[in-house]
Scaffold this motif. Structure first.
Motif, mmCIF file in Angstrom:
data_model
loop_
_atom_site.group_PDB
_atom_site.id
_atom_site.type_symbol
_atom_site.label_atom_id
_atom_site.label_comp_id
_atom_site.label_asym_id
_atom_site.label_seq_id
_atom_site.Cartn_x
_atom_site.Cartn_y
_atom_site.Cartn_z
ATOM 1 N N VAL A 133 11.321 8.841 -6.563
ATOM 2 C CA VAL A 133 11.761 7.153 -6.808
ATOM 3 C C VAL A 133 12.913 6.863 -6.153
ATOM 4 N N ARG A 134 14.076 7.640 -6.163
ATOM 5 C CA ARG A 134 15.396 7.294 -5.439
ATOM 6 C C ARG A 134 14.987 7.249 -3.892
ATOM 7 N N GLY A 135 14.491 8.344 -3.440
ATOM 8 C CA GLY A 135 14.210 8.345 -2.022
ATOM 9 C C GLY A 135 13.380 7.016 -1.601
ATOM 10 N N ALA A 136 12.298 6.721 -2.227
ATOM 11 C CA ALA A 136 11.570 5.491 -2.015
ATOM 12 C C ALA A 136 12.340 4.137 -2.189
ATOM 13 N N SER A 137 13.188 4.029 -3.110
ATOM 14 C CA SER A 137 14.265 2.889 -3.122
ATOM 15 C C SER A 137 15.143 2.816 -2.003
ATOM 16 N N GLU A 138 15.731 4.065 -1.634
ATOM 17 C CA GLU A 138 16.530 4.031 -0.565
ATOM 18 C C GLU A 138 15.783 3.806 0.920
ATOM 19 N N TYR A 176 8.991 3.950 -18.029
ATOM 20 C CA TYR A 176 8.398 5.320 -18.626
ATOM 21 C C TYR A 176 8.437 6.483 -18.217
ATOM 22 N N CYS A 177 8.349 6.749 -16.991
ATOM 23 C CA CYS A 177 8.302 7.865 -15.929
ATOM 24 C C CYS A 177 9.905 8.299 -16.253
ATOM 25 N N ILE A 178 10.666 7.429 -15.945
ATOM 26 C CA ILE A 178 12.169 8.055 -15.913
ATOM 27 C C ILE A 178 12.618 8.346 -17.082
ATOM 28 N N VAL A 179 12.054 7.786 -18.373
ATOM 29 C CA VAL A 179 12.688 7.962 -19.604
ATOM 30 C C VAL A 179 12.041 9.376 -19.913
ATOM 31 N N VAL A 180 10.813 9.752 -19.413
ATOM 32 C CA VAL A 180 10.426 11.203 -19.924
ATOM 33 C C VAL A 180 11.332 12.099 -18.803
ATOM 34 N N VAL A 181 11.641 11.903 -17.686
ATOM 35 C CA VAL A 181 12.421 12.726 -16.553
ATOM 36 C C VAL A 181 13.556 12.817 -17.398
ATOM 37 N N GLY A 182 14.364 11.780 -17.845
ATOM 38 C CA GLY A 182 15.585 11.888 -18.574
ATOM 39 C C GLY A 182 15.703 12.747 -19.796
ATOM 40 N N GLU A 234 0.912 -1.297 -0.048
ATOM 41 C CA GLU A 234 0.057 -0.047 0.118
ATOM 42 C C GLU A 234 0.953 1.109 0.061
ATOM 43 N N ALA A 235 2.016 1.164 0.714
ATOM 44 C CA ALA A 235 2.915 2.313 0.826
ATOM 45 C C ALA A 235 3.237 2.669 -0.815
ATOM 46 N N GLU A 236 3.703 1.539 -1.331
ATOM 47 C CA GLU A 236 4.396 1.662 -2.638
ATOM 48 C C GLU A 236 3.347 1.918 -3.760
ATOM 49 N N GLN A 237 1.903 1.789 -3.390
ATOM 50 C CA GLN A 237 1.090 2.448 -4.104
ATOM 51 C C GLN A 237 0.794 3.996 -4.058
ATOM 52 N N VAL A 238 0.891 4.333 -2.744
ATOM 53 C CA VAL A 238 1.093 6.055 -2.376
ATOM 54 C C VAL A 238 2.157 6.524 -3.273
ATOM 55 N N VAL A 239 3.259 5.949 -3.269
ATOM 56 C CA VAL A 239 4.474 6.405 -4.093
ATOM 57 C C VAL A 239 4.269 6.560 -5.745
ATOM 58 N N PHE A 240 3.304 5.222 -5.974
ATOM 59 C CA PHE A 240 3.088 5.303 -7.476
ATOM 60 C C PHE A 240 2.156 6.490 -7.866
ATOM 61 N N ALA A 241 1.120 6.739 -6.904
ATOM 62 C CA ALA A 241 0.134 7.932 -7.062
ATOM 63 C C ALA A 241 0.937 9.164 -7.340
ATOM 64 N N HIS A 242 1.978 9.411 -6.468
ATOM 65 C CA HIS A 242 2.711 10.598 -6.399
ATOM 66 C C HIS A 242 3.549 10.701 -7.592
ATOM 67 N N THR A 243 3.886 9.465 -8.128
ATOM 68 C CA THR A 243 4.809 9.546 -9.547
ATOM 69 C C THR A 243 3.960 9.970 -10.459
ATOM 70 N N LEU A 244 2.943 9.391 -10.618
ATOM 71 C CA LEU A 244 1.814 9.790 -11.614
ATOM 72 C C LEU A 244 1.372 11.413 -11.568
ATOM 73 N N PHE A 245 1.633 11.838 -10.490
ATOM 74 C CA PHE A 245 1.344 13.272 -10.227
ATOM 75 C C PHE A 245 2.323 14.202 -10.887
ATOM 76 N N THR A 249 18.883 4.576 -12.940
ATOM 77 C CA THR A 249 17.624 4.106 -12.642
ATOM 78 C C THR A 249 17.039 3.259 -13.475
ATOM 79 N N LEU A 250 17.028 3.789 -14.925
ATOM 80 C CA LEU A 250 16.478 3.132 -16.008
ATOM 81 C C LEU A 250 17.232 1.684 -16.394
#
Length: 636
Positions: free
Chosen positions: A458-463, A475-481, A400-411, A512-513
């Motif tokens: 993404v980096r903070g959540a992984s750490e 896809y999120c990371i390739v757009v950011v890159g 569920e915590a990862e789903q919160v991160v995913f929602a903010h990633t889409l944001f 990350t990619l």
């Protein structure tokens, strides 16, 4: 309610539309249950309802002869079908008995069987550890395991689960053959869908929807975009045929109701994510969704009943919702998926371009930004503290915590697309000199800021211990890159000292990619394209110059930039879509070392190599327009 065995023993006749092939061959009265009839379940036989079979009794000799020939043909088809589709599961013990072998493991298209019991249980556990609720929530673990023990899991779903989870498995059974096993399980599952469900009358179920959507993800992440696209459409139509978009009947238990809700909303989410590209219309529209959003995991596992809100209620500013009870983490993901769907439709619109300027409050641009602000109001965690909040939260439901991160990633991804330098150029160019400079500056700054914030999240959540293994992060990371690469080349063209930090962020995105590429094939394709794009991005640095907003762009440049934003194109096999470097290769000089960032930190001045200087003329330093924005927003 009487069981079928009771009815059979009591001599009660039950009229059925079609008998299974096994009962028909043995001339046994079939109970007609699907997917496994009573006799096949009791004798642990394989139960298949063949397409277009006939169970008609007629006294005429002519029709009797025809029926005999049909039965003979159906028997031969059943034998051939046994080679094409997997054997039905009855219990894990049966699997261990029939498949245990000391011979070397081989996966081939000619035979698709489930693994031995111990391996099967390991892979299923892997599925719930690495895939379930990350972010999709197709299958409820307790119900799935119970059906597995009873031999009631359809072939198509079991093999789809195996195909999805093998990539994460550490079992020796698949050593060196994960890709082969994934392909065999995937093909076997799809063959089972076709032969046992789609071509058989009245044999569609929620399990078929689960299987087809899982197979779509397997295909898409392998780079087979068209195949995945078709499967998403099939799953959406089956969902609608089963009326999953409506609230389930109260006659069902709450866990059953919740599973139907989650199956539908998971398909809805997949439809939104996979449609991020040109000529990819949505299959499911918001106005057709009347089922309530999913509840939280704690409520579901406790067996409690929780009444949740509908998507329409959450998307309305004037709805009376208690913000002390925000949506569940999965509900938050669905809310963001709805906004993301609107965002991608706006970004990839090809016909009837918006004639309303984006700074107008009635524009789609403004409306989407308004919805993003609404999402913020439902989120209790601010961007700067979300990872710390999740790290400190004592919860047994880490997914569920990862789903919160995913929602903010889409944001953040929505903001990256809305404010992307290339997409902003396309939207603003028709308005020419009427475009306010302050609006341009805010858009360019917002795109860069949200790109960095997404990467930091993404980096903070992984750490913090959240691996974030969902395939869509690629896809999120390739757009950011891509945004970071454009920003770096813009700053480097002006010898801006901040370019070193921007380049480091780009390399963080690339790393990350590459990590995701170790799991997902389409992420490896994106890595190749991002590297190629970075090698030529100095040609596009004028996209960040407010003074060049009305400049025309070459068709080849437009293709290259669109490729980096189209989920289907950037993730497809490298030879299957236009390579962003090929159209421009004749016009681009060989990139100097600074372009690739090989010596950026030790080079006092950045050399431009053979780059045509007029391409970079008239650019405004990024730090300069940052100061302009600060002045515009200052209260004085």
């Amino acid at each position: 309610m009487e069981h079928d065995s009771d009815r059979l023993n009591a001599g009660i006749t039950k009229r059925i539309r079609q008998a299974c092939a096994s009962c028909r061959r043995r001339k046994t009265k079939c109970s007609g249950e699907r997917p496994v009839c009573f006799h096949c379940r009791r004798s642990r036989k394989r139960c298949v309802y063949e397409p277009y079979s006939m169970t008609i009794g007629d006294s005429s000799a002519c029709q009797s002869a025809i029926l005999q020939r049909i039965n003979m043909l159906e028997s031969r088809l059943a034998e051939l079908s046994d080679r094409a589709v997997p054997q039905s599961l009855t219990s894990p013990a049966d699997i261990g008995i029939s498949l245990t072998s000391s011979s070397p493991l081989r996966f081939s298209d000619e035979q698709c069987t489930v693994p031995p019991s111990s391996v099967l249980q390991s892979v299923i556990q892997t599925f719930f550890d690495h895939i379930h609720n990350r972010p999709y929530s197709y299958i409820q673990e307790a119900a799935f395991r119970r059906k597995l023990e009873m031999g009631l899991v359809p072939n198509c779903l079991l093999l789809a689960v195996l195909a999805s989870a093998v990539r994460f498995s550490t079992h020796d059974y698949y050593e060196g053959q994960k890709q082969e096993a994934t392909e065999v399980y995937s093909k076997g599952s799809w063959m089972s869908v076709l032969t046992e469900h789609l071509t058989v009358a009245d044999n569609l179920s929620v399990e078929v929807v689960q299987a087809v959507n899982l197979l779509a993800i397997v295909d898409y992440t392998a780079g087979h975009v068209s195949s995945a696209w078709l499967k998403v459409g099939v799953a959406a139509r089956i969902s609608q045929d089963l009326r999953l978009m409506m609230d389930p009947s109260d006659a069902l238990s709450f866990p059953e109701q919740e599973e139907r809700r989650r199956v539908f909303w998971s398909g809805y989410l997949l439809d939104r994510l996979i449609s991020c590209g040109k000529s990819r219309p949505l299959c499911i529209h918001d106005e057709d969704c009347h089922v309530r959003l999913p509840c939280d995991e704690e409520t579901l596992q406790a067996g409690q009943v929780q009444k949740t809100h509908t998507l329409h209620e959450l998307l309305s500013w004037d709805s009376k919702i208690d913000h002390d009870q925000p949506p569940s983490p999965f509900g938050l993901v669905i809310l963001m998926a709805s906004i993301f769907g609107r965002c991608t439709r706006y970004v990839h619109r090809e016909c009837n371009p918006d004639k309303t300027p984006p700074w107008d409050t009635n524009s789609e641009f403004s409306k989407i930004n308004s919805s993003l602000l609404l999402m913020e109001s439902y989120s209790r965690s601010r961007r700067l503290s979300i990872v710390d909040t999740l790290r400190d939260k004592e919860s047994t439901h880490k997914s569920e915590a990862e789903q919160v991160v995913f929602a903010h990633t889409l944001f953040h991804l929505c903001h990256c697309l809305l404010n992307h330098p290339f997409l902003s150029r396309l939207r603003l160019r028709p308005f020419g000199s009427k475009v306010p400079t302050s609006f341009i500056l805010r858009v360019l700054q917002a795109g860069s800021e949200h790109a960095n914030e997404l990467l930091d999240l993404v980096r903070g959540a992984s750490e913090a211990g959240f691996p974030l293994q969902s395939s869509f992060y690629a896809y999120c990371i390739v757009v950011v890159g891509g945004i970071q690469s454009l920003t770096f080349h813009y700053e480097a063209s002006r010898n801006d000292r901040g370019s070193a930090g921007t380049l480091q962020r780009f390399h963080d995105s690339l790393n990350t990619l590459e990590r995701l590429a170790g799991t997902w094939s389409h992420a490896a394709n994106m890595t190749v394209r991002l590297r190629e794009f970075h090698a030529q991005a100095h040609m596009f640095s004028s996209l960040l110059d407010p003074a060049c907003i009305t400049d025309e762009m070459y068709d080849a440049a437009i293709i290259a930039l669109w490729t980096m934003l189209d989920y289907g194109m950037v993730g497809s096999s490298v030879g299957d879509s236009p390579n962003c470097s090929e159209p421009l290769i004749s016009n681009i000089p060989s990139p100097s070392p600074w372009v690739l960032g090989s010596d950026i930190f030790n080079t006092p001045s950045l050399e431009m190599g053979d780059t045509d200087p007029h391409l970079l003329g008239g650019l405004t330093p990024f730090t300069h327009f940052n100061r302009e924005v600060d002045n515009l927003l200052h209260p004085c």
